[in-house]
Enzyme design. Structure first.
Site, mmCIF file in Angstrom:
data_model
loop_
_atom_site.group_PDB
_atom_site.id
_atom_site.type_symbol
_atom_site.label_atom_id
_atom_site.label_comp_id
_atom_site.label_asym_id
_atom_site.label_seq_id
_atom_site.Cartn_x
_atom_site.Cartn_y
_atom_site.Cartn_z
ATOM 1 N N HIS A 129 0.856 -1.187 0.000
ATOM 2 C CA HIS A 129 0.000 0.000 0.000
ATOM 3 C C HIS A 129 0.893 1.239 0.000
ATOM 4 O O HIS A 129 1.997 1.221 0.543
ATOM 5 C CB HIS A 129 -0.922 -0.003 1.214
ATOM 6 C CG HIS A 129 -1.992 1.029 1.152
ATOM 7 N ND1 HIS A 129 -1.782 2.329 1.547
ATOM 8 C CD2 HIS A 129 -3.283 0.964 0.734
ATOM 9 C CE1 HIS A 129 -2.894 3.023 1.378
ATOM 10 N NE2 HIS A 129 -3.825 2.219 0.885
ATOM 11 N N GLU B 195 -3.581 2.520 -7.413
ATOM 12 C CA GLU B 195 -4.005 3.680 -6.641
ATOM 13 C C GLU B 195 -2.977 4.807 -6.780
ATOM 14 O O GLU B 195 -1.926 4.759 -6.137
ATOM 15 C CB GLU B 195 -4.126 3.339 -5.153
ATOM 16 C CG GLU B 195 -5.230 2.397 -4.775
ATOM 17 C CD GLU B 195 -5.368 2.336 -3.254
ATOM 18 O OE1 GLU B 195 -6.443 2.695 -2.753
ATOM 19 O OE2 GLU B 195 -4.397 1.962 -2.575
#
Length: 225
Positions: A96, A144
């Protein structure tokens, strides 16, 4: 212990104040309720300290927010895939943007998680990174753009080409790896647009976790699936 199926909404709880203690389980149960009502897969990523409590109380997929590229042994403060599995987790996020990993570590983590029976959702900040990660054959890749994470504008509206490019890059390597998208995703229109761009689901956090009405936010997200 449930596995992720697509289309999917993955709700990352991060470490917001709204998910501390019993509140993680409360949000997870809302996710489970909406999943059962609609038939759409909703997976949750509670804080590590709540992973076991959440996983033992709901039937939807529960993922760790991160897993380290280590085997069981002398690794104080680290998290092994085996520990996640033993806690009831069915998978994990990796890389992430708020917990970046070396590329070699991502590769090792995917391999170790596969051996432990965990599904992996590898996050990528660009189409190029997504394509590179596809060579390790994770179960899912989520693209992302970091500058949009936590914001009020969805990647699907301001940078749709990133999603489309990531899908192409991943599928050039392995067309069987589903691509998810995140960053600014909050509403059903965002999720619908993600599907139109070739994604198989969305990864989001604040749009659900910080909502005044968590269940309504979830219902809106899956309404177009």
């Amino acid at each position: 212990m449930s596995k992720i199926s697509t289309p999917v909404v993955i709700v990352n709880f991060k470490t917001y104040r709204e998910v501390e203690g019993y509140r993680s389980l409360s949000i997870a149960r809302f996710c489970q309720d909406v999943s059962k009502e609609t038939g759409v897969c909703i997976a949750v990523c509670p804080p590590m300290v709540e992973l076991s409590a959440v996983a033992s109380s709901v039937s939807i997929p529960v993922l760790a927010q991160h897993t380290d590229p280590v085997k069981p042994g002398s690794h104080t403060g680290w998290t092994t895939p085996e520990a996640v599995k033993a806690a009831g987790g069915s998978g994990t996020l990796l890389n992430h943007s708020e917990h970046r990993m070396m590329l070699s570590d991502i590769s090792t983590s995917v391999r170790l998680c596969r051996s432990a029976g965990l599904q992996t959702v590898v996050c990528a900040d660009s189409a190029e990174t997504a394509g590179a990660c596809a060579f390790w054959r994770p179960e899912f890749i989520a693209v992302e753009p970091p500058e949009l994470i936590g914001g009020d504008v969805s990647v699907t509206s301001v940078k749709p080409e990133v999603v489309e490019s990531a899908v192409r890059a991943v599928h050039r390597v392995d067309e069987n790896i589903p691509v998810l998208c995140g960053a600014g995703v909050k509403a059903g229109e965002d999720a619908n647009r993600a599907i139109e761009l070739g994604a198989r689901g969305v990864l989001l956090a604040s749009g659900v976790v910080k909502s005044d009405d968590v269940k309504k936010a979830l219902q809106d997200l899956v309404s177009f699936f």
